[in-house]
Write a protein that holds these residues in place. Structure first.
Motif, PDB file in Angstrom:
ATOM      1  N   ALA A 124      33.774  50.653  47.166  1.00 35.53           N
ATOM      2  CA  ALA A 124      34.667  49.598  46.685  1.00 35.53           C
ATOM      3  C   ALA A 124      33.990  48.230  46.788  1.00 35.53           C
ATOM      4  CB  ALA A 124      35.962  49.602  47.488  1.00 35.53           C
ATOM      5  N   THR A 125      33.234  48.021  47.842  1.00 29.70           N
ATOM      6  CA  THR A 125      32.518  46.755  48.019  1.00 29.70           C
ATOM      7  C   THR A 125      31.460  46.574  46.938  1.00 29.70           C
ATOM      8  OG1 THR A 125      32.884  46.753  50.412  1.00 29.70           O
ATOM      9  CG2 THR A 125      31.048  45.426  49.583  1.00 29.70           C
ATOM     10  N   ILE A 126      30.718  47.653  46.636  1.00 29.46           N
ATOM     11  CA  ILE A 126      29.693  47.603  45.591  1.00 29.46           C
ATOM     12  C   ILE A 126      30.315  47.229  44.252  1.00 29.46           C
ATOM     13  CG2 ILE A 126      28.113  49.032  44.227  1.00 29.46           C
ATOM     14  CD1 ILE A 126      26.983  48.276  46.938  1.00 29.46           C
ATOM     15  N   ILE A 127      31.443  47.851  43.926  1.00 31.13           N
ATOM     16  CA  ILE A 127      32.116  47.583  42.650  1.00 31.13           C
ATOM     17  C   ILE A 127      32.593  46.135  42.589  1.00 31.13           C
ATOM     18  CG2 ILE A 127      34.152  48.143  41.260  1.00 31.13           C
ATOM     19  CD1 ILE A 127      33.864  51.044  42.334  1.00 31.13           C
ATOM     20  N   ALA A 128      33.178  45.647  43.674  1.00 26.74           N
ATOM     21  CA  ALA A 128      33.695  44.269  43.697  1.00 26.74           C
ATOM     22  C   ALA A 128      32.559  43.260  43.550  1.00 26.74           C
ATOM     23  CB  ALA A 128      34.460  44.030  44.994  1.00 26.74           C
ATOM     24  N   GLU A 129      31.455  43.495  44.254  1.00 27.85           N
ATOM     25  CA  GLU A 129      30.320  42.576  44.176  1.00 27.85           C
ATOM     26  C   GLU A 129      29.708  42.566  42.777  1.00 27.85           C
ATOM     27  OE1 GLU A 129      27.753  43.939  47.278  1.00 27.85           O
ATOM     28  OE2 GLU A 129      28.804  42.808  48.852  1.00 27.85           O
ATOM     29  N   ALA A 130      29.592  43.761  42.165  1.00 30.77           N
ATOM     30  CA  ALA A 130      29.030  43.841  40.820  1.00 30.77           C
ATOM     31  C   ALA A 130      29.943  43.169  39.804  1.00 30.77           C
ATOM     32  CB  ALA A 130      28.801  45.308  40.440  1.00 30.77           C
ATOM     33  N   THR A 131      31.244  43.337  39.959  1.00 34.81           N
ATOM     34  CA  THR A 131      32.205  42.710  39.044  1.00 34.81           C
ATOM     35  C   THR A 131      32.075  41.194  39.083  1.00 34.81           C
ATOM     36  OG1 THR A 131      33.750  44.565  39.323  1.00 34.81           O
ATOM     37  CG2 THR A 131      34.648  42.492  38.464  1.00 34.81           C
ATOM     38  N   GLU A 132      31.944  40.641  40.283  1.00 30.43           N
ATOM     39  CA  GLU A 132      31.795  39.193  40.421  1.00 30.43           C
ATOM     40  C   GLU A 132      30.460  38.720  39.850  1.00 30.43           C
ATOM     41  OE1 GLU A 132      31.860  35.715  43.905  1.00 30.43           O
ATOM     42  OE2 GLU A 132      31.918  37.847  44.445  1.00 30.43           O
ATOM     43  N   LYS A 133      29.388  39.429  40.172  1.00 35.83           N
ATOM     44  CA  LYS A 133      28.049  39.031  39.731  1.00 35.83           C
ATOM     45  C   LYS A 133      27.923  39.047  38.215  1.00 35.83           C
ATOM     46  CE  LYS A 133      23.183  40.479  40.148  1.00 35.83           C
ATOM     47  NZ  LYS A 133      22.242  41.333  40.911  1.00 35.83           N
ATOM     48  N   TRP A 134      28.317  40.172  37.583  1.00 36.84           N
ATOM     49  CA  TRP A 134      28.140  40.277  36.142  1.00 36.84           C
ATOM     50  C   TRP A 134      29.114  39.398  35.389  1.00 36.84           C
ATOM     51  CZ3 TRP A 134      23.578  41.344  35.822  1.00 36.84           C
ATOM     52  CH2 TRP A 134      22.976  42.394  36.533  1.00 36.84           C
ATOM     53  N   GLY A 135      30.260  39.109  36.005  1.00 29.75           N
ATOM     54  CA  GLY A 135      31.187  38.170  35.377  1.00 29.75           C
ATOM     55  C   GLY A 135      30.563  36.791  35.227  1.00 29.75           C
ATOM     56  N   LYS A 136      29.811  36.355  36.236  1.00 26.57           N
ATOM     57  CA  LYS A 136      29.138  35.055  36.173  1.00 26.57           C
ATOM     58  C   LYS A 136      28.065  35.040  35.086  1.00 26.57           C
ATOM     59  CE  LYS A 136      29.866  33.895  41.062  1.00 26.57           C
ATOM     60  NZ  LYS A 136      29.197  33.697  42.376  1.00 26.57           N
ATOM     61  N   VAL A 137      27.313  36.138  34.972  1.00 27.46           N
ATOM     62  CA  VAL A 137      26.253  36.204  33.960  1.00 27.46           C
ATOM     63  C   VAL A 137      26.856  36.196  32.564  1.00 27.46           C
ATOM     64  CG1 VAL A 137      24.342  37.579  33.043  1.00 27.46           C
ATOM     65  CG2 VAL A 137      24.674  37.420  35.523  1.00 27.46           C
ATOM     66  N   ILE A 138      27.924  36.966  32.366  1.00 24.41           N
ATOM     67  CA  ILE A 138      28.584  37.037  31.060  1.00 24.41           C
ATOM     68  C   ILE A 138      29.107  35.658  30.649  1.00 24.41           C
ATOM     69  CG2 ILE A 138      30.674  37.897  29.907  1.00 24.41           C
ATOM     70  CD1 ILE A 138      30.165  40.550  31.459  1.00 24.41           C
ATOM     71  N   LYS A 139      29.698  34.948  31.596  1.00 21.45           N
ATOM     72  CA  LYS A 139      30.199  33.609  31.305  1.00 21.45           C
ATOM     73  C   LYS A 139      29.063  32.650  30.970  1.00 21.45           C
ATOM     74  CE  LYS A 139      33.128  29.947  33.223  1.00 21.45           C
ATOM     75  NZ  LYS A 139      33.951  29.528  34.392  1.00 21.45           N
ATOM     76  N   PHE A 140      27.990  32.684  31.740  1.00 21.34           N
ATOM     77  CA  PHE A 140      26.866  31.790  31.521  1.00 21.34           C
ATOM     78  C   PHE A 140      26.204  32.039  30.170  1.00 21.34           C
ATOM     79  CE2 PHE A 140      22.346  30.815  31.655  1.00 21.34           C
ATOM     80  CZ  PHE A 140      22.322  29.524  32.164  1.00 21.34           C
TER      81      PHE A 140
END
Length: 325
Positions: free
Chosen positions: A303-319
């Motif tokens: 669950a931690t891996i999924i949450a961290e990846a969701t946050e990380k890739w969300g920032k890249v997608i926005k940028f």
């Protein structure tokens, strides 16, 4: 028929003990019929193969069939939606992969909330991508490629399996961290992108290792770097991007999830058995051949891996301003 008082008290005590631990009886009864592992992508890829490895193992260990059902489409969203709406009884499992974390930011109107509706079971495999170029590109190392790209802004095309795919997002992260100007050419799948890379229509791809390893070995593609923090056993001479771009890391993941509300004892049983699979030398070897690293662990760790990846890739997608196709 008359029962002796002692016999009655013995039976009553036994019944009370069973009612106090309903989870034990349910876990012992599971599975009592065929279960399915839903894969949101076509058959034959690394994601599908890994799901089948787990399905075969669970079938042998638990005495019921665990079959793989492919439900491709919308970057895995069709399969995920199907599982999210399935009964939470342990008979519908989901092959959870990196696009699940990406899609949360990429799509604004999903009919499910991944982290709310899918309960993690176990992190099975860390997945790697490899930066591969056509041999005509005048670079044999990643620093040489970066210098070449810097000298030719907007003239180097990178291919991917489509908008918002891990290949796309991992390269966008690379662009974000280096300031390089590479032009995205999306394809409808990884295989046609690799074909066009070999033909020279695009110059570089951040490709899943499983899709590029044979072409690398045959000399049709040149490997410059891997996206993980450390080298891979299958590509021991290929350094990580992080050796040249400090802090870069773009690992993918594959694991198993179930609908939220699935009995915890069923999740615990699946977690136990899949962790046992990941300790098996034959399965570990097969995962490594596919460019993955066996992981394992607890549902909370996944669950931690999924949450961290969701946050990380969300920032890249926005940028990067990535939009869903």
């Amino acid at each position: 028929m008359t029962f002796h008082r002692r016999t009655f008290m013995h039976l009553a005590a036994g019944a009370a003990a069973l009612s106090a631990v309903p989870g034990i009886s349910r876990a012992q009864a599971y599975p009592s019929r065929t279960a399915r592992i839903v894969v949101g992508f076509p058959a034959g890829g690394a994601t599908d193969i890994q799901a089948r490895l787990m399905g075969e193992w669970l079938t042998e260990r638990l005495g019921q069939q665990f079959i793989v059902e492919n439900k491709p489409g919308a970057s895995g969203n069709i399969g995920t939606d199907m599982v999210a709406k399935s009964p939470a009884d342990g008979y519908t499992l989901l092959q959870v992969v990196t696009p699940a974390a990406i899609n949360a930011a990429l799509y604004s109107n999903l009919p499910f909330d991944f982290q709310r509706d899918i309960a993690p079971v176990v992190y099975v495999t860390r997945l790697a991508y490899v930066v591969v170029v056509n041999p005509s590109v005048p670079a044999t190392t990643l620093p040489e490629f970066m210098a070449y790209a810097k000298a030719n802004p907007g003239k180097i095309n990178y291919g991917s399996a489509g908008q918002g795919t891990p290949q796309n997002i991992s390269c966008e992260l690379f662009k974000m961290m280096t300031g390089l100007n590479l032009v995205h050419v999306p394809y409808k799948g990884g295989a046609p992108a690799v074909v066009d890379l070999i033909a020279g229509h695009v110059q570089v791809i951040f490709a899943p290792v499983s899709e590029a390893i044979q072409q690398i070995k045959a000399g049709k593609l040149r490997a410059l770097a891997v996206t993980t923090k450390t080298r891979l056993d299958v590509l021991p001479d290929t350094p990580p991007i992080a050796d040249f771009v400090p802090g870069y890391e773009a690992s993918g993941f594959a694991g198993i999830g179930v609908p939220t509300g699935t009995p915890p004892e069923v999740i615990a049983l699946l977690n136990k058995e899949i962790n046992a699979a990941l300790a098996d030398s034959k399965i570990r070897s097969r995962i490594t051949e596919l460019g993955g690293t066996p992981v394992g662990g607890t549902p909370a760790e996944f669950a931690t891996i999924i949450a961290e990846a969701t946050e990380k890739w969300g920032k890249v997608i926005k940028f990067a301003g990535v939009r869903a196709e």
